[in-house]
Enzyme design. Structure first.
Site, PDB file in Angstrom:
ATOM      1  N   HIS A  94       0.820  -1.122   0.029  1.00  0.00           N
ATOM      2  CA  HIS A  94      -0.174   0.029  -0.001  1.00  0.00           C
ATOM      3  C   HIS A  94       0.997   1.088   0.005  1.00  0.00           C
ATOM      4  O   HIS A  94       1.908   1.074   0.763  1.00  0.00           O
ATOM      5  CB  HIS A  94      -0.969   0.102   1.113  1.00  0.00           C
ATOM      6  CG  HIS A  94      -0.421  -0.033   2.634  1.00  0.00           C
ATOM      7  ND1 HIS A  94      -0.168   1.231   3.129  1.00  0.00           N
ATOM      8  CD2 HIS A  94       0.092  -0.998   3.344  1.00  0.00           C
ATOM      9  CE1 HIS A  94       0.362   0.944   4.286  1.00  0.00           C
ATOM     10  NE2 HIS A  94       0.375  -0.525   4.547  1.00  0.00           N
ATOM     11  N   ASP A  96      -0.173   4.447   1.055  1.00  0.00           N
ATOM     12  CA  ASP A  96      -0.430   5.570   1.878  1.00  0.00           C
ATOM     13  C   ASP A  96       0.073   5.136   3.161  1.00  0.00           C
ATOM     14  O   ASP A  96       0.561   4.297   3.609  1.00  0.00           O
ATOM     15  CB  ASP A  96      -1.945   5.561   2.026  1.00  0.00           C
ATOM     16  CG  ASP A  96      -2.552   4.135   2.908  1.00  0.00           C
ATOM     17  OD1 ASP A  96      -2.293   3.093   2.370  1.00  0.00           O
ATOM     18  OD2 ASP A  96      -3.418   4.361   3.719  1.00  0.00           O
ATOM     19  N   ASP A 157       6.070   1.664   6.637  1.00  0.00           N
ATOM     20  CA  ASP A 157       4.495   1.309   6.588  1.00  0.00           C
ATOM     21  C   ASP A 157       3.970   2.017   5.573  1.00  0.00           C
ATOM     22  O   ASP A 157       3.347   2.928   5.964  1.00  0.00           O
ATOM     23  CB  ASP A 157       4.016   0.973   7.936  1.00  0.00           C
ATOM     24  CG  ASP A 157       2.436   0.578   7.818  1.00  0.00           C
ATOM     25  OD1 ASP A 157       2.235  -0.030   6.616  1.00  0.00           O
ATOM     26  OD2 ASP A 157       1.978   0.483   8.577  1.00  0.00           O
ATOM     27  N   GLU A 191      -5.138   1.962   2.555  1.00  0.00           N
ATOM     28  CA  GLU A 191      -5.230   0.729   3.288  1.00  0.00           C
ATOM     29  C   GLU A 191      -5.325   1.218   4.802  1.00  0.00           C
ATOM     30  O   GLU A 191      -6.072   0.453   5.724  1.00  0.00           O
ATOM     31  CB  GLU A 191      -3.926  -0.087   3.067  1.00  0.00           C
ATOM     32  CG  GLU A 191      -3.675  -1.487   3.931  1.00  0.00           C
ATOM     33  CD  GLU A 191      -3.090  -1.621   5.376  1.00  0.00           C
ATOM     34  OE1 GLU A 191      -3.107  -2.591   5.980  1.00  0.00           O
ATOM     35  OE2 GLU A 191      -2.700  -0.523   5.777  1.00  0.00           O
ATOM     36  N   GLU A 192      -4.502   2.025   5.286  1.00  0.00           N
ATOM     37  CA  GLU A 192      -4.427   2.666   6.701  1.00  0.00           C
ATOM     38  C   GLU A 192      -5.666   2.840   7.156  1.00  0.00           C
ATOM     39  O   GLU A 192      -6.134   3.043   8.542  1.00  0.00           O
ATOM     40  CB  GLU A 192      -3.445   3.618   6.972  1.00  0.00           C
ATOM     41  CG  GLU A 192      -2.105   3.225   6.515  1.00  0.00           C
ATOM     42  CD  GLU A 192      -1.456   2.319   7.447  1.00  0.00           C
ATOM     43  OE1 GLU A 192      -2.206   1.720   8.669  1.00  0.00           O
ATOM     44  OE2 GLU A 192      -0.264   1.710   7.480  1.00  0.00           O
ATOM     45  N   ASP A 214       4.121  -6.181   3.790  1.00  0.00           N
ATOM     46  CA  ASP A 214       3.605  -5.338   4.725  1.00  0.00           C
ATOM     47  C   ASP A 214       4.161  -5.921   6.145  1.00  0.00           C
ATOM     48  O   ASP A 214       3.494  -5.540   7.143  1.00  0.00           O
ATOM     49  CB  ASP A 214       2.174  -5.029   4.478  1.00  0.00           C
ATOM     50  CG  ASP A 214       1.918  -3.663   5.081  1.00  0.00           C
ATOM     51  OD1 ASP A 214       2.558  -2.838   5.754  1.00  0.00           O
ATOM     52  OD2 ASP A 214       0.699  -3.493   5.285  1.00  0.00           O
ATOM     53  N   HIS A 397       3.657   3.282  12.392  1.00  0.00           N
ATOM     54  CA  HIS A 397       2.592   4.624  12.728  1.00  0.00           C
ATOM     55  C   HIS A 397       2.924   5.637  13.954  1.00  0.00           C
ATOM     56  O   HIS A 397       2.276   6.280  14.159  1.00  0.00           O
ATOM     57  CB  HIS A 397       1.207   3.623  13.409  1.00  0.00           C
ATOM     58  CG  HIS A 397       0.595   2.914  12.306  1.00  0.00           C
ATOM     59  ND1 HIS A 397      -1.030   2.385  12.532  1.00  0.00           N
ATOM     60  CD2 HIS A 397       0.743   2.334  11.098  1.00  0.00           C
ATOM     61  CE1 HIS A 397      -0.918   1.731  11.323  1.00  0.00           C
ATOM     62  NE2 HIS A 397      -0.201   1.624  10.674  1.00  0.00           N
TER      63      HIS A 397
HETATM   64 ZN   LIG Z   1       0.994  -1.386   6.404  1.00  0.00          ZN
END
Ligand SMILES: [Zn+2]
Length: 430
Positions: A94, A96, A157, A191-192, A214, A397
């Site tokens: 992903h 984003d 990520d 995705e997030e 991921d 994150h």
């Molecule tokens: Zn991820």
């Protein structure tokens, strides 16, 4: 013959000049944060900035059909160069980054030959990455670590996954002697915020199985996620003017308070469970004296346990309402996603190929269960078996996010091995 070709590829990949680090450093500087409050697709237009870069680079690498669609998805095909009938594999990551921490103005910092000491992030020296808090770093001593600078997340990520897939493509295009079947590349937005596969076109993709890139630690292979439901409980009170409410008014806020207080304090919650234990978790409440809505998420690896948890939750609601005559409740269950293992167990080769690819790269294969969901869990139930392979991205994150360049390179090597394993075994265990 198989052993010989494995050796051959090891030699080739040893000489290969990986591009994953250089790509990663560039991609993380493109702000691609998604926005859960947005209703557009993709949720933020800026995600397409990276989509356009990737499309252009794929085209330059010689993949003519690479394109970014209107929803912000990038698709590309590497044609088969083998005469065998080989399943079509898709690799997916992903684009984003998480809304939890800023993704604007990311300044990646390379720590060459990491020595195990605390990493103080220069733009905010209160942000310190330590082995004590991040024990995996202990295994990374001597490797090249990339972090952010203190004010933002890094975006490993999942730009680690994106960069790994792009380097893998680069490798295959430069080494046409490596035999493989048709390969599909997919980069997704959002995705997030849980919308990563909403607009994916599986028909167009035409893959037999897929892998998301991921995952975290080197060697990790995630083939299991939670099964998940959402529950909305609505409490109805009896409203009356508070000045004249005696023996009439029954306040739904108090019913909801009583209900929440009935939830056990030392079990049944995310704060008291780990490993394979499930939980229920109130995530939101809103209301007035007349009516209160409480939202829950319900999670367990065993789908059948969700029903047990929901029954128990409903008992608490019933009990609370019982204490306030005249009140009532509604109990609504919404299915969210299911443990991908329920699908993957029917496709043993998807794991077998990944295991062998890791073994050939000298990586210890480690099966993991994700205490959450992934795009893969939804893809599995949409008909595309899709476990997850490691990228090295860690502490995601947040501002302490980091990734090891060597882990990313290993992951590239695993993908190169994987398509060859698949080619070699084609026709044997379909
Ligand atoms: Zn991820």
């Amino acid at each position: 013959m198989v052993v010989y070709s494995a050796f051959l590829i090891l030699a080739m990949i040893d000489e290969y000049r990986f591009t994953v680090k250089e790509r990663f450093l560039r991609y993380v500087q493109v702000d691609t944060q998604s926005d859960p409050l947005s209703t557009t697709i993709p949720s933020t237009e800026k995600q397409k900035d990276l989509g356009r870069i990737l499309t252009e680079e794929l085209r330059q690498a010689g993949i003519d059909d690479a394109h970014l669609d209107g929803w912000g998805y990038v698709y590309a095909t590497i044609p088969s160069n083998s005469s065998k009938n080989i399943p079509v594999i898709c690799f997916c990551a992903h684009m984003d980054t998480a809304p939890d921490s800023s993704g604007t103005g990311v300044k990646p910092i390379v720590h060459t030959n990491y020595n195990g000491q605390d990493i103080i992030l220069p733009d905010d020296p209160t942000q310190v990455i330590t082995i004590r808090e991040h024990p995996y770093l202990k295994q990374k001593i001597g490797e090249e670590i990339i972090t952010a600078s203190g004010n933002t997340l890094l975006g490993a990520d999942d730009k680690a996954g994106v960069a790994i897939i792009m380097d893998f493509v680069n490798y295959l295009m430069q080494n046409p002697g490596v035999k493989h079947g048709k390969i599909k590349i997919l980069f997704t937005p959002d995705e997030e915020i849980g919308r990563g596969v909403n607009k994916v076109d599986l028909q167009k993709l035409g893959a037999d199985f897929a892998y998301t890139l991921d995952g975290g630690e080197r060697g990790s292979f995630t083939d299991e996620t939670f099964s998940a439901d959402g529950v909305v409980i609505t409490f109805h009170g009896i409203s009356a003017h508070p000045g004249f409410g005696k023996n009439k008014l029954v306040n739904a806020l108090k019913v909801a308070g009583t209900f929440l207080d009935l939830l056990p304090r030392n079990e049944f919650s995310p704060e008291t469970t780990e490993d394979r234990e499930g939980f229920v978790h109130p995530v939101r409440a809103e209301g007035i004296a007349e009516k209160v809505k409480v939202e829950f998420i319900v999670r367990d690896f065993e789908t059948r346990n969700l029903k047990l948890y929901e029954t128990r939750l409903e008992q608490f609601a019933k009990q609370a309402v019982g204490k306030y005559p005249g009140t009532s409740y509604e109990f609504e269950i919404k299915q969210q996603y299911r443990n991908m293992k329920e699908v993957l167990k029917n496709y043993p080769r998807v794991e077998k190929y990944a295991r062998e690819a890791m073994e050939r790269a000298g990586v210890r294969f480690k099966k993991e269960s994700a205490r959450g969901g992934t795009d893969g869990s939804r893809l599995c139930f949409m008909g595309l078996p899709c476990p997850d392979i490691f990228t090295g991205e860690m502490a995601f994150h947040g501002k302490h996010e980091y990734v090891s360049v060597q882990d990313m390179q290993k992951s590239v090597e695993v993908l190169v091995n994987l398509v060859q394993v698949c080619q070699e075994k084609a026709g044997h265990d379909l």
